[in-house]
Each structure stands twice: as C-alpha cells, then as structure tokens.
Design a protein around this motif. Structure first.
Motif, mmCIF file in Angstrom:
data_model
loop_
_atom_site.group_PDB
_atom_site.id
_atom_site.type_symbol
_atom_site.label_atom_id
_atom_site.label_comp_id
_atom_site.label_asym_id
_atom_site.label_seq_id
_atom_site.Cartn_x
_atom_site.Cartn_y
_atom_site.Cartn_z
ATOM 1 N N ARG A 76 24.695 5.296 9.992
ATOM 2 C CA ARG A 76 25.887 5.808 10.659
ATOM 3 C C ARG A 76 25.782 5.696 12.172
ATOM 4 O O ARG A 76 26.751 5.313 12.833
ATOM 5 C CB ARG A 76 26.172 7.258 10.213
ATOM 6 N N PRO A 77 24.605 5.974 12.776
ATOM 7 C CA PRO A 77 24.508 5.795 14.221
ATOM 8 C C PRO A 77 24.758 4.346 14.666
ATOM 9 O O PRO A 77 25.293 4.115 15.749
ATOM 10 C CB PRO A 77 23.072 6.228 14.552
ATOM 11 N N ARG A 78 24.422 3.376 13.817
ATOM 12 C CA ARG A 78 24.692 1.970 14.149
ATOM 13 C C ARG A 78 26.192 1.720 14.191
ATOM 14 O O ARG A 78 26.688 0.987 15.037
ATOM 15 C CB ARG A 78 24.021 1.019 13.152
ATOM 16 N N VAL A 79 26.929 2.333 13.273
ATOM 17 C CA VAL A 79 28.390 2.200 13.275
ATOM 18 C C VAL A 79 28.948 2.827 14.548
ATOM 19 O O VAL A 79 29.821 2.258 15.200
ATOM 20 C CB VAL A 79 29.025 2.834 12.014
ATOM 21 N N SER A 80 28.417 3.969 14.920
ATOM 22 C CA SER A 80 28.845 4.620 16.156
ATOM 23 C C SER A 80 28.601 3.706 17.357
ATOM 24 O O SER A 80 29.449 3.594 18.248
ATOM 25 C CB SER A 80 28.085 5.938 16.341
ATOM 26 N N ASP A 81 27.455 3.027 17.361
ATOM 27 C CA ASP A 81 27.144 2.102 18.463
ATOM 28 C C ASP A 81 28.140 0.941 18.519
ATOM 29 O O ASP A 81 28.506 0.485 19.594
ATOM 30 C CB ASP A 81 25.717 1.565 18.324
ATOM 31 N N VAL A 82 28.581 0.487 17.357
ATOM 32 C CA VAL A 82 29.580 -0.594 17.311
ATOM 33 C C VAL A 82 30.899 -0.090 17.878
ATOM 34 O O VAL A 82 31.496 -0.721 18.753
ATOM 35 C CB VAL A 82 29.792 -1.118 15.868
ATOM 36 N N VAL A 83 31.356 1.050 17.374
ATOM 37 C CA VAL A 83 32.644 1.610 17.791
ATOM 38 C C VAL A 83 32.651 1.902 19.294
ATOM 39 O O VAL A 83 33.656 1.706 19.963
ATOM 40 C CB VAL A 83 32.960 2.885 16.969
ATOM 41 N N ASN A 84 31.505 2.324 19.825
ATOM 42 C CA ASN A 84 31.397 2.657 21.253
ATOM 43 C C ASN A 84 30.952 1.466 22.101
ATOM 44 O O ASN A 84 30.631 1.634 23.280
ATOM 45 C CB ASN A 84 30.450 3.844 21.443
ATOM 46 N N LYS A 85 30.955 0.292 21.498
ATOM 47 C CA LYS A 85 30.645 -0.984 22.177
ATOM 48 C C LYS A 85 29.341 -0.951 22.968
ATOM 49 O O LYS A 85 29.279 -1.377 24.119
ATOM 50 C CB LYS A 85 31.797 -1.404 23.055
ATOM 51 N N LYS A 86 28.286 -0.489 22.329
ATOM 52 C CA LYS A 86 26.956 -0.509 22.950
ATOM 53 C C LYS A 86 26.333 -1.872 22.687
ATOM 54 O O LYS A 86 25.494 -2.050 21.814
ATOM 55 C CB LYS A 86 26.115 0.643 22.418
ATOM 56 N N THR A 87 26.797 -2.844 23.453
ATOM 57 C CA THR A 87 26.446 -4.248 23.224
ATOM 58 C C THR A 87 24.949 -4.522 23.295
ATOM 59 O O THR A 87 24.457 -5.403 22.600
ATOM 60 C CB THR A 87 27.162 -5.158 24.234
ATOM 61 N N SER A 88 24.236 -3.775 24.104
ATOM 62 C CA SER A 88 22.801 -4.040 24.267
ATOM 63 C C SER A 88 22.001 -3.731 23.005
ATOM 64 O O SER A 88 20.878 -4.192 22.854
ATOM 65 C CB SER A 88 22.230 -3.237 25.440
#
Length: 111
Positions: A76-88
């Motif tokens: 789920r945190p990976r999905v959050s990173d996608v939604v929040n555009k944490k490109t790095s």
C-alpha cells in the motif's frame, strides 16, 4: 578481515557542476551538465506520465490504496508513492510492469 575505508574525502555541494569538479574543461563540463539535466528531465517526465496513468486507473475504478496494491502486487505504501508522484522511488521498468498488470501495456514511440 580487512577494515573497509569509509572516510569521506570530498562532498559535491548541491547545484555544483559534478563534471567541473571531476576536472573536465569548463566548456565541456557545462555541456555535459546540460545534457545530463536534459536526460534527467526526460526521465522524470516519463515517470510522471506513467504514474498519472496508474493514479487515473485507481481513481476511475474507485479503489482504495490497499485494493490497488493487491491488484498491482505491491504494498500500500508503494501505491501511495505512485499517487503522490514520488518519482525517485521508482524505475521506469517498475511502473511499466505495474501498468501491464492492469491491462495497460506501454508502447514506446521514438520521435
């Protein structure tokens, strides 16, 4: 067992031209820096595009992040990173794989 040398001898300051610090001639260092920045910008733009597609799919299907995570085979945190555009936090390959899992294969067009 041999002791590993971990002493920091030099730190490049943020915004500094790494190529100049490596000893390249000033004009060459500027050119390499500009080329490097352009490639980084293109990569970030591509990652953001792929993340937009994933985030739009999640929204269109009214999925909670935990539900999307199950479908995408990530946490789920990976999905959050996608939604929040944490490109790095992602490689292009990983984002392409995630899109393939939801039936959105990525096609590359070179212009």
């Amino acid at each position: 067992m041999k002791k590993m040398d971990t002493h920091v001898r030099h730190v490049t300051k943020p915004g500094a031209n790494l190529f100049a610090e490596l000893g390249f001639a000033p004009e060459e260092a500027r050119r390499y820096q500009a080329e490097s920045q352009a490639l980084i910008g293109q990569t970030l733009m591509l990652k953001e595009q792929l993340m937009d597609e994933l985030a739009s799919w999640i929204e269109a299907h009214h999925l909670k992040q935990a539900e999307a995570a199950d479908i995408l085979h990530v946490t789920r945190p990976r999905v959050s990173d996608v939604v929040n555009k944490k490109t790095s936090k992602f490689t292009i390959d990983t984002l392409v794989e995630m899109l393939a899992r939801i039936g959105k294969p990525v096609k590359l067009v070179v212009g």
